[in-house]
Scaffold this motif. Structure first.
Motif, short mmCIF file in Angstrom:
data_model
loop_
_atom_site.label_atom_id
_atom_site.label_comp_id
_atom_site.label_asym_id
_atom_site.label_seq_id
_atom_site.Cartn_x
_atom_site.Cartn_y
_atom_site.Cartn_z
N SER A 90 0.74 -1.06 0.13
CA SER A 90 0.10 0.15 -0.09
C SER A 90 0.89 1.14 -0.06
CB SER A 90 -0.86 0.10 1.23
OG SER A 90 -0.22 0.44 2.23
N TYR A 133 -11.48 -1.82 -10.10
CA TYR A 133 -10.58 -1.58 -9.03
C TYR A 133 -9.12 -1.68 -9.68
CZ TYR A 133 -13.84 -1.82 -5.21
OH TYR A 133 -14.72 -1.74 -4.36
N ALA A 211 -13.09 0.77 -0.27
CA ALA A 211 -11.61 1.32 -0.21
C ALA A 211 -11.47 2.72 0.12
CB ALA A 211 -10.93 1.03 -1.61
N THR A 213 -14.12 6.00 2.39
CA THR A 213 -15.31 6.42 3.30
C THR A 213 -16.25 6.82 2.34
OG1 THR A 213 -14.25 8.34 3.93
CG2 THR A 213 -14.73 6.31 5.62
N ASP A 232 -21.44 -2.16 0.10
CA ASP A 232 -20.06 -1.54 0.71
C ASP A 232 -19.12 -2.86 0.84
OD1 ASP A 232 -18.40 0.10 1.81
OD2 ASP A 232 -19.67 0.66 3.43
N ILE A 233 -18.00 -2.65 0.65
CA ILE A 233 -16.83 -3.73 1.06
C ILE A 233 -15.84 -2.97 1.53
CG2 ILE A 233 -15.96 -3.43 -1.46
CD1 ILE A 233 -15.38 -6.34 -1.40
N GLY A 235 -11.77 -3.65 3.51
CA GLY A 235 -10.81 -4.32 3.53
C GLY A 235 -9.38 -3.52 3.63
N LEU A 236 -8.33 -4.04 4.05
CA LEU A 236 -6.91 -3.47 3.90
C LEU A 236 -5.97 -4.39 3.67
CD1 LEU A 236 -6.22 -2.63 7.82
CD2 LEU A 236 -8.18 -3.90 6.91
N THR A 237 -4.89 -3.58 3.25
CA THR A 237 -3.69 -4.50 2.67
C THR A 237 -3.03 -5.01 3.69
OG1 THR A 237 -3.29 -2.53 1.15
CG2 THR A 237 -1.48 -3.94 1.44
N PRO A 242 -9.08 -6.19 -0.02
CA PRO A 242 -10.83 -6.41 0.30
C PRO A 242 -11.16 -7.82 0.51
CG PRO A 242 -9.88 -6.53 -2.14
CD PRO A 242 -8.89 -6.31 -1.68
N MET A 254 -21.57 -4.31 7.35
CA MET A 254 -20.96 -5.37 6.50
C MET A 254 -20.56 -6.70 7.39
SD MET A 254 -18.41 -2.84 4.61
CE MET A 254 -18.09 -1.42 5.93
N THR A 299 -6.67 -1.16 13.05
CA THR A 299 -6.89 -0.71 11.68
C THR A 299 -6.78 0.90 11.46
OG1 THR A 299 -9.28 -0.71 11.86
CG2 THR A 299 -8.12 -2.67 11.08
N ASP A 301 -9.70 2.42 11.76
CA ASP A 301 -10.87 2.72 11.07
C ASP A 301 -11.88 2.52 12.33
OD1 ASP A 301 -10.08 2.74 8.57
OD2 ASP A 301 -9.95 0.67 8.42
N ILE A 322 -17.96 2.56 7.58
CA ILE A 322 -16.61 3.13 8.24
C ILE A 322 -16.84 4.40 8.20
CG2 ILE A 322 -14.20 3.30 8.02
CD1 ILE A 322 -15.10 0.28 8.53
N ARG A 325 -11.25 7.30 9.47
CA ARG A 325 -10.14 6.85 10.11
C ARG A 325 -9.99 7.77 11.42
NH1 ARG A 325 -7.16 3.49 8.16
NH2 ARG A 325 -5.24 4.27 9.28
#
Ligand code: DLL
Length: 433
Positions: A90, A133, A211, A213, A232-233, A235-237, A242, A254, A299, A301, A322, A325
């Motif tokens: 990332s 994406y 990916a 907000t 909505d989906i 996830g984070l690296t 995702p 979610m 995270t 988040d 979310i 952050r």
């Protein structure tokens, strides 16, 4: 459609037993393989064998993004380098980037959780997944790709950019599922309109958007302009990419794939674990990853969690949208504020488009926030009086809702830069000085 009923609809007791078994394994794994975790556990006078229940995890120290950065590039891998088959990195805005190394099994897990996510949004093997994406080091493109392939859907690996071409391809190949960031989905609608195409006439049926907000009002805007269901989906690296959590058609949070990722919500200031429903920072422990196992990863988040079984049949806990952050939260003259709160108000204003930026400046020692947003194309930019009226109206609405004095500046349509990936909403000029 439920991809994996056995795990997505498990009763809580069986799920917790499975989580505990996996948690013990992962605690041993990180302790035995990484000096970093061994030291961290020992400093807290803890050993993996101290985990006798899921609650015991609370005694263990957190892992932070800075730990991952310090370990760059391979320092926090929990599998030998020869077992790693893929890297994702990332970009990160400050400091060194964060790396995730995947073993072959990790890629299988990723395909599995992404197949669940896509199915949760109604994707089947008959669908054409228009995957906008970004492919590459960003996890969005390949993660979605692996999931779509596992389902057997037809994948269009189009990545971001060349939006007119994307629209033509959607028409020619009858794309039914759109996967991209919410801001790019809106941009697709905008470009289709410019091409003289009604975006509602595109064959798209559902958007799996994440990916960044985005607010409930942004959802409504995307749904009505593109004529799709927008889900909505998340996830984070650092965790996998995702496929950590996905919204179902009920649209009340979610579903988090808890058999692979163990969630906690903590108070970001004290680190204390909060109760169900309370808002705080999401902390995740990977339960099955090999390449980069993480214990209590913060995270950053902000969300809440709900353990009630869902109407859709899944028993997996749900996290709320979310909110932002922890490090995105703006504190302006003492008022705490997330950009998504402003977005919610802006989208309901007819005279403006949902393309905006928040400009932060420091004048005479005081923080000032100016919302810059585009007028709708049907407002003539030379009607100064009208523009002033609209600015004043927006200013009033935001000030009433947030109790904060702000500036509003309308700019001409198409002057705020469009993004193929994550939109840049905050321009903090205070840091530039
Ligand atoms: O954004 C992974 C991803 C790709 C998620 C495609 C969803 C779809 P990173 O680039 O590492 O990974 O950024 C992770 O993005 O910590 C959140 O702050 C934010 N984020 C991701 N999904 C959402 C979402 C990918 N649905 C960071 N809503 C995370 C709000 C999100 N923020």
């Amino acid at each position: 459609m439920i991809w994996n009923k056995e795990y997505e609809c498990m009763d809580r007791k069986s799920l917790e037993d499975l989580q505990l078994k996996r948690l013990k394994e992962v605690a041993h794994r990180v302790f035995e393989r990484l000096l970093f975790y061994k030291r961290k556990f020992e400093e807290s006078h803890l050993h993996p064998d101290d985990i006798k229940s899921l609650e015991d995890l609370r005694k263990f120290p957190f892992t932070r993004k800075s730990d991952l950065r310090e370990g760059y590039p391979f320092g926090l891998f929990t599998a030998p380098l020869e077992k790693i088959v893929e890297f994702h990195i990332s970009s990160g805005t400050t400091g060194k980037p964060v790396v995730n190394g995947y073993t072959r099994k990790d890629i299988q897990i990723w395909a599995e959780v992404m197949a669940r996510a896509l199915s949760c949004a109604g994707t089947t093997s008959r669908d054409v997944v228009h995957n906008a994406y970004g492919y590459g080091l960003f996890t969005g493109g390949l993660g979605t790709h692996y999931g779509a392939q596992l389902i057997g859907a037809k994948t269009i690996p189009i990545s971001g950019g060349q939006t007119k071409r994307q629209i033509t391809i959607m028409q020619d190949f009858k794309s039914t599922v759109l996967t991209c960031t919410p801001s790019y989905a809106l941009h697709i609608a905008e470009v289709a309109e410019e091409m003289g195409i009604n975006p509602r006439d595109l064959p798209l049926r559902v958007g799996i958007l994440g990916a960044e907000t985005w607010s409930e009002s942004m959802r409504q805007e995307i749904e009505s302009r593109l004529g799709i269901e927008a889900l909505d989906i998340y996830g984070l690296t650092e965790i996998i990419g995702p496929g950590v959590a996905q919204e179902c058609e009920v649209k009340e949070g979610m579903h988090l794939f808890e058999d692979h990722f163990l969630p906690e919500i903590i108070d970001p200031k004290t680190g204390k674990v909060l109760k169900e429903g309370e808002e705080g920072e999401l902390v995740l422990t990977t339960l099955t990853r090999e390449g980069t196992s993480l214990v209590r990863y913060r995270t950053g988040d902000i969300t809440h969690i709900n353990y009630q079984p869902c109407e859709c049949g899944r028993t997996l806990a749900r996290i709320g949208k979310i909110k932002g952050r922890a490090d995105d939260m703006l504190i302006i003259r003492g008022v705490n504020l997330f950009p998504s709160q402003i977005e919610n108000i802006l989208i309901q204003i007819d005279e403006a488009e949902p393309h905006y930026q928040l400009i932060l400046e420091r004048r005479k020692g005081l923080d000032e926030l100016t919302v810059e947003l585009e007028t709708s194309p049907h407002i003539f930019f030379d009607e100064v009086r009208r523009l002033e009226e609209i600015e004043a109206k927006i200013k009033r609405e935001i000030e009433d809702a947030l109790g904060l004095r702000i500036g509003v500046k309308l700019v001409e349509p198409r002057t705020i830069q469009r993004s193929m990936g994550k939109a840049k909403r905050i321009i903090d000029k205070r840091k530039l000085k």
